[in-house]
Scaffold this motif. Sequence first.
Motif, mmCIF file in Angstrom:
data_model
loop_
_atom_site.group_PDB
_atom_site.id
_atom_site.type_symbol
_atom_site.label_atom_id
_atom_site.label_comp_id
_atom_site.label_asym_id
_atom_site.label_seq_id
_atom_site.Cartn_x
_atom_site.Cartn_y
_atom_site.Cartn_z
ATOM 1 N N ALA A 14 0.829 -1.213 0.000
ATOM 2 C CA ALA A 14 0.000 0.000 0.000
ATOM 3 C C ALA A 14 0.852 1.246 0.000
ATOM 4 O O ALA A 14 0.567 2.220 -0.696
ATOM 5 C CB ALA A 14 -0.917 -0.010 1.219
ATOM 6 N N GLY A 15 1.960 1.236 0.775
ATOM 7 C CA GLY A 15 2.838 2.401 0.771
ATOM 8 C C GLY A 15 3.483 2.627 -0.568
ATOM 9 O O GLY A 15 3.656 3.756 -1.020
ATOM 10 N N ALA A 16 3.843 1.541 -1.268
ATOM 11 C CA ALA A 16 4.463 1.686 -2.595
ATOM 12 C C ALA A 16 3.487 2.229 -3.599
ATOM 13 O O ALA A 16 3.837 3.021 -4.465
ATOM 14 C CB ALA A 16 5.006 0.337 -3.068
ATOM 15 N N LEU A 17 2.208 1.826 -3.515
ATOM 16 C CA LEU A 17 1.220 2.287 -4.495
ATOM 17 C C LEU A 17 0.970 3.777 -4.353
ATOM 18 O O LEU A 17 0.716 4.472 -5.320
ATOM 19 C CB LEU A 17 -0.095 1.514 -4.311
ATOM 20 N N THR A 18 1.009 4.302 -3.125
ATOM 21 C CA THR A 18 0.746 5.731 -2.946
ATOM 22 C C THR A 18 1.964 6.586 -3.233
ATOM 23 O O THR A 18 1.826 7.770 -3.510
ATOM 24 C CB THR A 18 0.299 5.996 -1.506
ATOM 25 N N GLY A 19 3.166 6.000 -3.219
ATOM 26 C CA GLY A 19 4.351 6.823 -3.413
ATOM 27 C C GLY A 19 5.127 6.510 -4.653
ATOM 28 O O GLY A 19 6.227 6.983 -4.839
ATOM 29 N N TRP A 23 9.111 8.773 -7.724
ATOM 30 C CA TRP A 23 10.416 8.392 -8.266
ATOM 31 C C TRP A 23 10.783 9.194 -9.494
ATOM 32 O O TRP A 23 11.934 9.258 -9.883
ATOM 33 C CB TRP A 23 10.411 6.910 -8.591
ATOM 34 N N ALA A 24 9.775 9.789 -10.153
ATOM 35 C CA ALA A 24 10.037 10.478 -11.409
ATOM 36 C C ALA A 24 10.709 11.809 -11.129
ATOM 37 O O ALA A 24 10.264 12.570 -10.271
ATOM 38 C CB ALA A 24 8.734 10.687 -12.171
ATOM 39 N N GLU A 25 11.796 12.131 -11.859
ATOM 40 C CA GLU A 25 12.494 13.389 -11.732
ATOM 41 C C GLU A 25 12.715 13.960 -13.118
ATOM 42 O O GLU A 25 12.922 13.238 -14.087
ATOM 43 C CB GLU A 25 13.846 13.181 -11.038
ATOM 44 N N VAL A 26 12.683 15.277 -13.187
ATOM 45 C CA VAL A 26 12.915 15.965 -14.451
ATOM 46 C C VAL A 26 14.404 15.904 -14.793
ATOM 47 O O VAL A 26 15.260 16.161 -13.948
ATOM 48 C CB VAL A 26 12.434 17.431 -14.356
ATOM 49 N N SER A 350 4.362 0.039 -10.796
ATOM 50 C CA SER A 350 5.732 0.091 -11.304
ATOM 51 C C SER A 350 6.517 1.086 -10.467
ATOM 52 O O SER A 350 6.117 2.253 -10.339
ATOM 53 C CB SER A 350 5.745 0.518 -12.775
ATOM 54 N N LEU A 351 7.627 0.640 -9.906
ATOM 55 C CA LEU A 351 8.509 1.511 -9.133
ATOM 56 C C LEU A 351 9.736 1.805 -9.995
ATOM 57 O O LEU A 351 10.663 1.009 -10.063
ATOM 58 C CB LEU A 351 8.917 0.849 -7.820
ATOM 59 N N ALA A 395 6.901 -9.465 -6.217
ATOM 60 C CA ALA A 395 7.801 -8.395 -6.647
ATOM 61 C C ALA A 395 8.794 -8.975 -7.627
ATOM 62 O O ALA A 395 9.243 -10.128 -7.469
ATOM 63 C CB ALA A 395 8.530 -7.763 -5.452
ATOM 64 N N GLY A 396 9.127 -8.201 -8.673
ATOM 65 C CA GLY A 396 10.036 -8.714 -9.692
ATOM 66 C C GLY A 396 10.783 -7.614 -10.412
ATOM 67 O O GLY A 396 10.478 -6.419 -10.267
#
Length: 399
Positions: A14-19, A23-26, A350-351, A395-396
């Motif tokens: 759940a924490g990964a889905l909200t955050g 990870w995306a940076e310009v 997707s992380l 997870a993969g």
Amino acid sequence: MLHPRWLAAVVVLAGALTGGDAWAEVQRLRIAYEAHDGCPGAGAFLREVTARTDLARAAAADEAALDVRVRITSSAGRSRGRITLGKGEDARVREVGGATCGEVVAALALITALRVDPTASLDPQPPAVGLRSSEAPEAGEARDAGGAPAPAEDPVAALPPAADPAAPAQLAGAGSGAAPGAGTSPQPPAASPAPPAPAARPATAPSRPPSPGASLPPRPRRPVERPWTLGLQGSAASGVAPEALLGGGPFVELRADLGLGAAFRVAAEVAATGAVDAGPGGALFLRGIGRVDACADLFRPARRLSLGPCVGAEGGFLHGTGLVGEAISDVDEGTVPWASLGLLARVTASLGSLVRIDAQGGPEFPLVRRSFMFERPAQLIHEVPAVTWTLRVGAGLSL
């Protein structure tokens, strides 16, 4: 109730889905561009890149940036481009060819966009632009004989000033003390100074329906995903045994662009209950299965999050072992085949570009239903029901 290990796994998911989107940076780009005559310029190349991803920007002189060196040459009527991304040992070099320079520029821009953002769009997305007629000047503008814009005439300023009905009529000679009616002819009232004209306001252009060739709003982009994923998944199954089976195993998944975000997964799994108190004695259950799932990502509420249904089939064995207890001194063990079909719901996140996590769960329908019991004294340990339930968290790494 879920085992505490799987509650912890669900909290992490759940924490990964909200955050995940954080990870995306310009990425700033410093572009060195060289091309033969007839090619689009460096600005067109940058627009091709930014039309595919929102994570690319041109760098200022004092900013840290990714070096992008582009060189396009012409030979035998064809264009060939070479692009170098980065410097030193980390530099990546790619070469492409095409019938026209525009094709080469588009291909090099796509390579750059995917280097910045692996989920960049394969097709450039046009920016939303206002509609404007090519035959008429802008609203509020007029053209003089020389073609130069002339200021718009305010219709209020063009009207003559209205006379004030409350003002008294004045006759000629009134200033010299002549009385009214003393043989002097009446004169029109003296004109009062005109009030200052209000500042000209540009007229508002009337709305026009979109023309056939007008640009449409950009379509929502769908991330470009790597097709293969290798990983591990943990599982919890309820109803198969007297207590939940906890276990897991490896999986391989192939994603195919069939218009529904289809994914096909093959997995192996081993799960066990641990010792179960069964009254006069005890029991231990173990299950080993192979599983095939087919899923479809029908909903995408966020750029890196997808939801959809799965159908699955699994087969293997279910093994039960009796344990000595207060009233049981002679125990045995048995193995029966296991097969079931499942209808599950899945959520995938997707992380970044490499890591994917997912959770799927729902009912399963056993095709083989057996009972486990003690013979002396007769005691039923467990009977497989018509419907069981499962939850899997995986997870993969995407390849």
